[in-house]
Scaffold this motif. Structure first.
Motif, PDB file in Angstrom:
ATOM      1  N   THR A   1      12.032  -1.228 -12.025  1.00 54.18           N
ATOM      2  CA  THR A   1      12.121   0.137 -11.522  1.00 54.18           C
ATOM      3  C   THR A   1      10.706   0.631 -11.284  1.00 54.18           C
ATOM      4  N   SER A   2      10.466   1.173 -10.104  1.00 57.91           N
ATOM      5  CA  SER A   2       9.097   1.599  -9.794  1.00 57.91           C
ATOM      6  C   SER A   2       8.752   2.869 -10.553  1.00 57.91           C
ATOM      7  N   SER A   3       7.527   2.924 -10.998  1.00 57.55           N
ATOM      8  CA  SER A   3       7.017   4.085 -11.725  1.00 57.55           C
ATOM      9  C   SER A   3       6.218   4.961 -10.771  1.00 57.55           C
ATOM     10  N   GLU A   4       5.724   6.064 -11.294  1.00 54.79           N
ATOM     11  CA  GLU A   4       4.880   6.940 -10.482  1.00 54.79           C
ATOM     12  C   GLU A   4       3.601   6.206 -10.059  1.00 54.79           C
ATOM     13  N   LEU A   5       3.077   5.375 -10.932  1.00 58.46           N
ATOM     14  CA  LEU A   5       1.880   4.596 -10.588  1.00 58.46           C
ATOM     15  C   LEU A   5       2.170   3.634  -9.430  1.00 58.46           C
ATOM     16  N   ASP A   6       3.332   3.005  -9.463  1.00 57.05           N
ATOM     17  CA  ASP A   6       3.716   2.113  -8.368  1.00 57.05           C
ATOM     18  C   ASP A   6       3.857   2.877  -7.061  1.00 57.05           C
ATOM     19  N   ALA A   7       4.469   4.051  -7.130  1.00 60.99           N
ATOM     20  CA  ALA A   7       4.637   4.867  -5.924  1.00 60.99           C
ATOM     21  C   ALA A   7       3.273   5.259  -5.355  1.00 60.99           C
ATOM     22  N   ARG A   8       2.338   5.622  -6.216  1.00 62.31           N
ATOM     23  CA  ARG A   8       0.983   5.958  -5.747  1.00 62.31           C
ATOM     24  C   ARG A   8       0.297   4.760  -5.125  1.00 62.31           C
ATOM     25  N   ARG A   9       0.470   3.608  -5.766  1.00 63.34           N
ATOM     26  CA  ARG A   9      -0.147   2.378  -5.249  1.00 63.34           C
ATOM     27  C   ARG A   9       0.382   2.059  -3.849  1.00 63.34           C
ATOM     28  N   ILE A  10       1.688   2.212  -3.656  1.00 64.17           N
ATOM     29  CA  ILE A  10       2.294   1.933  -2.346  1.00 64.17           C
ATOM     30  C   ILE A  10       1.816   2.949  -1.314  1.00 64.17           C
ATOM     31  N   ARG A  11       1.782   4.244  -1.693  1.00 65.73           N
ATOM     32  CA  ARG A  11       1.301   5.264  -0.750  1.00 65.73           C
ATOM     33  C   ARG A  11      -0.148   5.007  -0.350  1.00 65.73           C
ATOM     34  N   ARG A  12      -0.968   4.657  -1.318  1.00 65.55           N
ATOM     35  CA  ARG A  12      -2.379   4.368  -1.039  1.00 65.55           C
ATOM     36  C   ARG A  12      -2.508   3.169  -0.109  1.00 65.55           C
ATOM     37  N   ALA A  13      -1.710   2.136  -0.360  1.00 64.73           N
ATOM     38  CA  ALA A  13      -1.759   0.938   0.489  1.00 64.73           C
ATOM     39  C   ALA A  13      -1.281   1.252   1.902  1.00 64.73           C
ATOM     40  N   ARG A  14      -0.246   2.073   2.032  1.00 67.19           N
ATOM     41  CA  ARG A  14       0.231   2.452   3.371  1.00 67.19           C
ATOM     42  C   ARG A  14      -0.821   3.253   4.124  1.00 67.19           C
ATOM     43  N   ARG A  15      -1.471   4.186   3.426  1.00 65.93           N
ATOM     44  CA  ARG A  15      -2.538   4.962   4.079  1.00 65.93           C
ATOM     45  C   ARG A  15      -3.678   4.063   4.525  1.00 65.93           C
ATOM     46  N   ARG A  16      -4.005   3.074   3.699  1.00 62.74           N
ATOM     47  CA  ARG A  16      -5.084   2.144   4.070  1.00 62.74           C
ATOM     48  C   ARG A  16      -4.697   1.320   5.294  1.00 62.74           C
ATOM     49  N   VAL A  17      -3.439   0.871   5.346  1.00 64.53           N
ATOM     50  CA  VAL A  17      -2.972   0.110   6.509  1.00 64.53           C
ATOM     51  C   VAL A  17      -3.101   0.956   7.769  1.00 64.53           C
ATOM     52  N   LEU A  18      -2.629   2.198   7.703  1.00 65.34           N
ATOM     53  CA  LEU A  18      -2.707   3.067   8.869  1.00 65.34           C
ATOM     54  C   LEU A  18      -4.151   3.333   9.278  1.00 65.34           C
ATOM     55  N   ALA A  19      -5.023   3.545   8.298  1.00 64.14           N
ATOM     56  CA  ALA A  19      -6.431   3.802   8.602  1.00 64.14           C
ATOM     57  C   ALA A  19      -7.087   2.580   9.246  1.00 64.14           C
ATOM     58  N   GLU A  20      -6.797   1.399   8.728  1.00 64.57           N
ATOM     59  CA  GLU A  20      -7.390   0.177   9.284  1.00 64.57           C
ATOM     60  C   GLU A  20      -6.870  -0.098  10.687  1.00 64.57           C
ATOM     61  N   ARG A  21      -5.588   0.156  10.908  1.00 70.11           N
ATOM     62  CA  ARG A  21      -5.047  -0.043  12.255  1.00 70.11           C
ATOM     63  C   ARG A  21      -5.655   0.954  13.238  1.00 70.11           C
ATOM     64  N   ARG A  22      -5.854   2.198  12.775  1.00 68.73           N
ATOM     65  CA  ARG A  22      -6.496   3.191  13.628  1.00 68.73           C
ATOM     66  C   ARG A  22      -7.919   2.760  13.971  1.00 68.73           C
ATOM     67  N   GLU A  23      -8.657   2.311  12.962  1.00 73.24           N
ATOM     68  CA  GLU A  23     -10.026   1.848  13.192  1.00 73.24           C
ATOM     69  C   GLU A  23     -10.052   0.667  14.154  1.00 73.24           C
ATOM     70  N   LEU A  24      -9.120  -0.240  13.989  1.00 73.58           N
ATOM     71  CA  LEU A  24      -9.054  -1.400  14.874  1.00 73.58           C
ATOM     72  C   LEU A  24      -8.763  -0.971  16.304  1.00 73.58           C
ATOM     73  N   ALA A  25      -7.850  -0.046  16.466  1.00 73.32           N
ATOM     74  CA  ALA A  25      -7.520   0.437  17.814  1.00 73.32           C
ATOM     75  C   ALA A  25      -8.702   1.159  18.437  1.00 73.32           C
ATOM     76  N   ASN A  26      -9.462   1.881  17.639  1.00 72.30           N
ATOM     77  CA  ASN A  26     -10.625   2.597  18.165  1.00 72.30           C
ATOM     78  C   ASN A  26     -11.792   1.658  18.471  1.00 72.30           C
ATOM     79  N   ARG A  27     -11.900   0.553  17.730  1.00 73.43           N
ATOM     80  CA  ARG A  27     -12.984  -0.405  17.952  1.00 73.43           C
ATOM     81  C   ARG A  27     -12.702  -1.328  19.117  1.00 73.43           C
TER      82      ARG A  27
END
Length: 87
Positions: A52-78
Motif C-alpha cells: 500500500t503506497s504511503s504519503e512518502l511514496d505518493a510524494r516520490r511519484i509526484r516528484r518523479a512525474r514533475r521531473r519527467v515533464l520538466a526534462e521533456r520540456r527541456e528536450l523539446a526546447n533544446r
C-alpha cells in the motif's frame, strides 16, 4: 537441404556497418536526461506495486512525474525544429 537464413541474419545484424552513427549517438546523449527521468518514475512506481503506497511514496511519484515533464520540456526546447508531440 534447407538454407540457414536466420543464422546469416543474426551474424550480419551486428556487422560493423550497422553501428550507430555519430549523429544517432549525439541524439541519445541529448535525450539521456529524459530517459533517466523516465527510469526514476518507473522505479518509484515499481516500489509501490507490492504494498500500500504511503504519503512518502505518493510524494516520490509526484516528484518523479514533475521531473519527467520538466526534462521533456527541456528536450523539446533544446531540440532544433521540434514540432511537439510524441516521436
Amino acid at each position: 537441404m534447407n538454407p540457414i537464413v536466420t543464422v546469416q541474419d543474426a551474424v550480419t545484424a551486428f556487422a560493423d556497418f550497422m553501428e550507430p552513427t555519430d549523429a544517432e549517438l549525439d541524439a541519445i546523449e541529448r535525450e539521456m536526461p529524459a530517459i533517466l527521468a523516465d527510469v526514476d518514475l518507473l522505479d518509484a512506481l515499481i516500489i509501490t506495486l507490492d504494498r500500500t503506497s504511503s504519503e512518502l511514496d505518493a510524494r516520490r511519484i509526484r516528484r518523479a512525474r514533475r521531473r519527467v515533464l520538466a526534462e521533456r520540456r527541456e528536450l523539446a526546447n533544446r531540440t532544433p525544429g521540434a514540432t511537439g508531440g510524441a516521436a
